[in-house]
Design an enzyme around this catalytic site. Structure first.
Site, PDB file in Angstrom:
ATOM      1  N   HIS A  20      26.077  57.935  39.935  1.00 33.31           N
ATOM      2  CA  HIS A  20      27.048  56.837  39.969  1.00 33.31           C
ATOM      3  C   HIS A  20      26.669  55.809  38.909  1.00 33.31           C
ATOM      4  CE1 HIS A  20      30.040  54.506  42.568  1.00 33.31           C
ATOM      5  NE2 HIS A  20      29.730  53.684  41.575  1.00 33.31           N
ATOM      6  N   ASP A  24      31.387  51.811  30.959  1.00 37.32           N
ATOM      7  CA  ASP A  24      31.694  50.471  30.457  1.00 37.32           C
ATOM      8  C   ASP A  24      30.844  49.381  31.099  1.00 37.32           C
ATOM      9  OD1 ASP A  24      32.913  50.867  32.878  1.00 37.32           O
ATOM     10  OD2 ASP A  24      34.906  50.212  32.276  1.00 37.32           O
ATOM     11  N   GLY A 181      37.778  50.389  40.999  1.00 40.20           N
ATOM     12  CA  GLY A 181      38.508  49.129  41.027  1.00 40.20           C
ATOM     13  C   GLY A 181      38.389  48.452  42.379  1.00 40.20           C
ATOM     14  N   HIS A 208      35.105  55.742  45.559  1.00 39.36           N
ATOM     15  CA  HIS A 208      34.478  54.461  45.919  1.00 39.36           C
ATOM     16  C   HIS A 208      34.973  54.065  47.306  1.00 39.36           C
ATOM     17  CE1 HIS A 208      33.432  53.941  41.662  1.00 39.36           C
ATOM     18  NE2 HIS A 208      32.734  52.857  41.984  1.00 39.36           N
ATOM     19  N   GLU A 211      32.214  49.842  50.452  1.00 35.63           N
ATOM     20  CA  GLU A 211      31.479  48.790  49.742  1.00 35.63           C
ATOM     21  C   GLU A 211      32.106  47.443  50.087  1.00 35.63           C
ATOM     22  OE1 GLU A 211      30.123  47.547  45.191  1.00 35.63           O
ATOM     23  OE2 GLU A 211      31.868  48.827  45.491  1.00 35.63           O
TER      24      GLU A 211
END
EC number: 3.5.4.4
Length: 356
Positions: A20, A24, A181, A208, A211
């Site tokens: 992971h 960028d 995102g 994702h 979290e």
């Protein structure tokens, strides 16, 4: 190998695997400065050391949305072929310098099209840069295998297009898919059609989840969308009470679904309160397939060596623990079984034996 504490110098020599890590979010500060000058983008500072400090401080807000906002400046310098080639190549070389022998790098091609490149051109350019980096790393005696995960941005409308690119380039270096995102308010099931495409085409994917949003996010990612791994997943602990696992936590552990845990990043976004109390340790001890990751090396001011060192120093991890999470990562990597087994048996286990 004994279950003993080890220091940072030894940790630096250990072979590592990272699943992971965002392209960028891992640029070199000096590269950001140089590329920004070339494209005319204004940065908070043009001193590389000050810029690195700015990123780390800006990301320490305890809020995922503000954390993500720091990517404005890295993305600004990744809109040209030259910028993408350089950052991709340097990404690989930085992994190799950190002792990483297998890495999966993820990025959203749609975020690199502001300079006129198409998403397909972005993918091909990044793959070219990664290949150049792997060739240089191998020539330097520090070989590293890097696979690509293409991301769709869950709050925008090009997730399906990114999934189609993952299918198209699965034999050209792309090994899987992800959505990224802002998690809260953008459930993974909104993009079910993309995940159904990936399943039909036998392309593995992670999501994702767990979290910024809790158990419903993890449940959707696994049971509705069919993810093979979970990005972060720290809030699976909400389904564990006094060591007793609920149905979802049991499913994750029993099916050996890898949790891509990123301790420093989780502290920055408020998903965890300290390294010492980070859920990765308790989940490891309960037998979950946890993996250790950097998430964003520039934004979090970290490396795999640093993440490992923090857990050794603040959470009492041993060399055996580090080996376990490294093997876990390779067991759950999105590459063929024989290649995973070779990395474990021929690289990681001998590397640990030699370092310790």
């Amino acid at each position: 190998m004994s279950a003993t504490r080890i220091d940072a110098d030894v940790i630096r020599r250990l072979p590592k695997a990272v699943l992971h890590d965002h392209l960028d979010g891992g640029l070199r500060p000096a590269t950001v400065v140089e590329l920004a000058r070339e494209v005319g983008h204004t940065l908070p500072t043009t001193d590389p050391d000050e810029l690195a400090a700015w990123y780390y401080e800006a990301a320490n807000s305890g809020d995922l949305v503000r954390y993500i906002a720091t990517f404005e400046h890295t993305l600004a310098v990744m809109q040209t072929r030259e910028g993408l080639l350089r950052t991709a190549e340097e990404y690989v070389l930085d992994l190799a310098a950190d002792g990483v022998v297998y890495g999966e790098v993820r990025y959203a091609p749609e975020l690199n099209t502001n300079g006129g490149l198409t998403m397909r051109e972005v993918v091909e350019t990044v793959q070219e840069g990664l290949a150049a980096g792997m060739a240089k790393a191998a020539a330097a005696g520090t070989p590293v295998r890097v696979g690509t995960l293409l991301c769709g941005m869950r709050m925008f409308d090009r997730v399906q297009e990114a999934a189609e690119l993952a299918v198209a380039y699965r034999d050209a270096g792309v090994v899987g898919f992800d959505i990224a995102g802002a998690e809260d308010g953008f459930p993974p099931a909104d993009h079910l059609a993309a995940f159904e495409l990936l399943r039909r085409e036998s392309v593995p994917f992670t999501i994702h989840a767990g979290e910024a949003h809790g158990l419903p996010s993890i449940h959707q990612a696994l049971q509705v969308c069919g993810a093979q791994r979970i990005g972060h997943g720290v809030r699976i602990t909400e389904d564990i009470v006094d060591g007793k696992l609920g149905r979802l936590a049991s499913w994750v552990r029993d099916r050996r679904i890898a949790l891509e845990m990123c301790p420093t990043s989780n502290l920055q976004t408020g998903a965890a309160t300290s390294i010492a109390e980070h859920p990765v340790t308790a989940l490891k001890d309960l037998g979950f397939r946890v993996t250790l990751n950097t998430d964003n090396r520039l934004v979090s001011g970290t490396t795999m060596t640093r993440e490992m060192t923090l857990l050794v120093e603040q959470a009492g991890w041993t060399a055996e623990d580090l080996r376990t999470v490294t093997v876990n990562a390779l067991k759950s990597a999105f590459i063929p079984f024989d290649e995973r087994r070779a990395l474990i048996e021929d690289v990681v286990l001998p590397g640990y034996a030699a370092a310790l």
